[in-house]
Design a protein around this motif. Structure first.
Motif, short mmCIF file in Angstrom:
data_model
loop_
_atom_site.label_atom_id
_atom_site.label_comp_id
_atom_site.label_asym_id
_atom_site.label_seq_id
_atom_site.Cartn_x
_atom_site.Cartn_y
_atom_site.Cartn_z
N LEU A 36 54.01 47.91 22.29
CA LEU A 36 54.90 47.79 23.45
C LEU A 36 54.72 48.95 24.43
O LEU A 36 55.03 48.81 25.61
CB LEU A 36 56.36 47.69 22.99
CG LEU A 36 56.74 46.40 22.28
CD1 LEU A 36 58.12 46.51 21.65
CD2 LEU A 36 56.67 45.22 23.24
N ALA A 37 54.21 50.07 23.95
CA ALA A 37 53.93 51.19 24.85
C ALA A 37 52.80 50.84 25.81
O ALA A 37 52.73 51.37 26.92
CB ALA A 37 53.58 52.45 24.05
N ARG A 38 51.92 49.93 25.39
CA ARG A 38 50.83 49.49 26.27
C ARG A 38 51.34 48.53 27.33
O ARG A 38 50.92 48.59 28.48
CB ARG A 38 49.72 48.85 25.45
CG ARG A 38 48.95 49.85 24.59
CD ARG A 38 47.70 49.26 23.98
NE ARG A 38 47.93 48.46 22.79
CZ ARG A 38 48.11 48.94 21.57
NH1 ARG A 38 48.09 50.22 21.35
NH2 ARG A 38 48.27 48.12 20.55
N ALA A 39 52.26 47.64 26.92
CA ALA A 39 52.82 46.66 27.87
C ALA A 39 53.95 45.91 27.20
O ALA A 39 53.90 45.65 25.99
CB ALA A 39 51.74 45.67 28.32
N PRO A 40 54.98 45.52 27.96
CA PRO A 40 56.03 44.68 27.40
C PRO A 40 55.43 43.36 26.90
O PRO A 40 54.38 42.93 27.38
CB PRO A 40 56.97 44.43 28.59
CG PRO A 40 56.67 45.52 29.55
CD PRO A 40 55.23 45.85 29.36
#
Length: 142
Positions: free
Chosen positions: A45-49
């Motif tokens: 999730l840190a990369r993208a929602p």
């Protein structure tokens, strides 16, 4: 005299003891109160929602398991659910500020090499890296 198979078994046993001794689950629980699966989800999730459906697919779990994971992380204040901008039927799961900090901590815990590995000199680390690269090239993981 030991056979090659006996030597391979001894090497495998030593590798298992080392890897199991470097298990990061305790550190994840101590610092964040979560297990490896939830840590990996935070890092993703840190990369993208992601939508719950995307989480389900990415982690190869049932949609209900993705929902339970999101619920638990939401209760801890690590994630929030928001309306998807392109699909009113979906919710996006995204990190809160606390979740971004937790994802960074999880990433550090999972990726930092154990002290015993860091203690090896450069020549031994290079030799170990070559051996592991050879093993990976000969027997790639699915």
């Amino acid at each position: 005299m030991s056979s090659d198979n006996d030597l391979a078994r001894a090497a495998w046993a030593a590798m298992q003891v080392f890897v199991q001794g470097a298990d990061r689950r305790r550190a994840l629980h101590a610092e964040l109160g979560i297990g490896n699966d939830k840590a990996e989800l935070l890092i993703s999730l840190a990369r993208a929602p992601m939508t719950l459906r995307e989480i389900s697919r990415a982690f190869d779990v049932d949609p209900s398991a993705a929902t339970v994971a999101a619920d638990r992380l939401e209760r801890r204040g690590f994630v929030r659910r928001e309306a998807h901008p392109d699909d009113r039927r979906s919710k996006l799961v995204s990190l809160t500020d606390k979740g971004r900090q937790a994802a960074a901590t999880a990433h550090r815990i999972i990726t930092d090499p154990p002290a015993a590995l860091r203690a090896l000199d450069a020549d031994r680390l290079a030799a170990l890296t070559r051996i592991l690269a050879d093993l990976t090239a000969e027997h790639p993981q699915p």
